[in-house]
Write a protein that holds these residues in place. Sequence first.
Motif, PDB file in Angstrom:
ATOM      1  N   LYS A   1       0.876  -1.183   0.000  1.00  0.00           N
ATOM      2  CA  LYS A   1       0.000   0.000   0.000  1.00  0.00           C
ATOM      3  C   LYS A   1       0.910   1.229   0.000  1.00  0.00           C
ATOM      4  O   LYS A   1       1.327   1.710   1.049  1.00  0.00           O
ATOM      5  N   ASP A   2       1.193   1.700  -1.206  1.00  0.00           N
ATOM      6  CA  ASP A   2       2.325   2.615  -1.385  1.00  0.00           C
ATOM      7  C   ASP A   2       2.264   3.902  -0.585  1.00  0.00           C
ATOM      8  O   ASP A   2       3.207   4.245   0.118  1.00  0.00           O
ATOM      9  N   SER A   3       1.140   4.617  -0.665  1.00  0.00           N
ATOM     10  CA  SER A   3       1.164   5.913   0.010  1.00  0.00           C
ATOM     11  C   SER A   3       1.118   5.758   1.529  1.00  0.00           C
ATOM     12  O   SER A   3       1.707   6.571   2.254  1.00  0.00           O
TER      13      SER A   3
ATOM     14  N   GLN B   1       2.587   3.328   3.143  1.00  0.00           N
ATOM     15  CA  GLN B   1       3.978   2.999   3.498  1.00  0.00           C
ATOM     16  C   GLN B   1       4.826   4.258   3.579  1.00  0.00           C
ATOM     17  O   GLN B   1       5.635   4.425   4.478  1.00  0.00           O
ATOM     18  N   GLU B   2       4.619   5.110   2.596  1.00  0.00           N
ATOM     19  CA  GLU B   2       5.388   6.352   2.519  1.00  0.00           C
ATOM     20  C   GLU B   2       5.167   7.185   3.787  1.00  0.00           C
ATOM     21  O   GLU B   2       6.105   7.637   4.440  1.00  0.00           O
TER      22      GLU B   2
ATOM     23  N   ASP C   1       6.579  -7.093  -0.719  1.00  0.00           N
ATOM     24  CA  ASP C   1       6.016  -5.796  -1.119  1.00  0.00           C
ATOM     25  C   ASP C   1       6.187  -4.707  -0.075  1.00  0.00           C
ATOM     26  O   ASP C   1       5.368  -3.786   0.011  1.00  0.00           O
TER      27      ASP C   1
ATOM     28  N   GLU D   1       8.602  -1.699   1.085  1.00  0.00           N
ATOM     29  CA  GLU D   1       9.687  -0.918   0.489  1.00  0.00           C
ATOM     30  C   GLU D   1      11.012  -1.235   1.192  1.00  0.00           C
ATOM     31  O   GLU D   1      11.037  -1.372   2.419  1.00  0.00           O
TER      32      GLU D   1
END
Length: 451
Positions: A222-224, A226-227, A256, A258
């Motif tokens: 869940k990219d954003s 994680q960011e 998955d 980062e």
Amino acid sequence: MTDDTWGRIRDDLEKSIGKNNFVTWIAPLEFRALEDGVARFGVPTSFVGDWVNRNFGDKILEHLTRSGVDVDRLEFAVAAQKPAEPAPAAQPRRAAAAEPRDEGDMPGAPLDSRFTFDSFVTGKPNELAHAAARRVAEGGPVAFNPLFLYGGVGLGKTHLMHAIAWDLLQRAPEKKVVYLSAEQFMYRFVQALRERDMMGFKSLFRSVDVLMVDDVQFIAGKDSTQEEFFHTFNALVDQNKQIVISADRAPGEIKDLEDRIRSRLQCGLVVDLHPTDYELRLGILQQKVELYRMQYPGLVIAGGVLEFLAHRITTNVRVLEGALTRLFAFASLVGKEITLDLAQDCLADILRASDRKVTIEEIQRKVSEHYNMRLSDMVGPKRHRTIARPRQIAMYLSKQLTQRSLPEIGRRFGGRDHTTVMHAVKRIEELRGKDSQIEEDLELLRRMLEA
Ligand SMILES: Nc1ncnc2c1ncn2[C@@H]1O[C@H](COP(=O)(O)OP(=O)(O)OP(=O)(O)O)[C@@H](O)[C@H]1O
């Protein structure tokens, strides 16, 4: 319906279901309200609510209707939990925002009052995790940040995190200790995006003293989220604020995730909660029995029953606890002593499920998946190290996890001789001590196979 009416109905119920049942199940109910034909009750635990609903729901409805109450459904909700111990000063505090916010904007999840260090039983499989958690709970500068706890389902990760929070808050009630699941973190983040309040979100999370995030594997992919998690994490570490993270596997095993987060998570202390052993399970059962005795005084548990359960239910502590709860509830309902026979009858389904046997085929499949090799190579003739070593690992696990003999295992691995299996078992045993990667692989595979 007035409290008086409920009082009268309680008396009638006592006569019709008997004193024992009444004291155990009906007395703890707290009548809350009657709205639109729904009578709502507070219960101490969801287990009591389910049990009363299933076993006495119809009877309660019948008594209510007979007394002229217009009701067609009952609802049971767990009363807000207060910690039995420690004192009120240790109520969980959540992060205060830079600007005043209402209760609904507090980021933490409530703490379970049962999950304290006192109620956590330690043994070989969890002693390191317990010691590290104790150290964090003492407060003050800690050499490791974050503390990363990982282990299979139901082995006590959440329990330890709550225990840290209770302990910290008892020592320093002014501390902003926040515990939440990674899912809740994501929910908060998405909500802040939707409401265009990222400033609020950031200041909320960055003002905490201790942040604990449970089940962090959830944010993988869940990219954003994680960011944002990465930035929150860095901001807190930079301020020397303690972070505690849990996951169902080691940081290196979470797909998955980062790389920069993975390496951050590995920077602190990574500790594993190992699957329970017999002694730990017995210890946990003995401790739970002590607690139940207060709730069900007079219940007798025959010698050997706990040992039997600790021996047979090896899956996880949650299942073990569930078995004991059911046994006590059943025995108190029928007013019987808890004997081995009663345990076997009452827990037949749990015992059957725990009896699940690992097969050699499953081992071969899991090991080949893990090492990215073809299943057919498990039984084939190839001798290259990248194939022979996983095959030896599969043989070793077959010896450890099944009752099969060496010749039988050899046969299942493409008709190999029993001396080949013996050699594989010895070789892997040697390597375990020297090669931490192999040790980790074995642990992971074993956990997956026994799940
Ligand atoms: N060592 C222990 N002593 C006492 N109780 C324990 C112990 N380990 C686990 N338990 C109990 O087992 C249950 C499950 O534990 P917990 O919820 O902490 O597991 P978890 O590792 O967080 O699992 P999940 O991965 O499912 O979230 C809880 O009721 C907890 O109190």
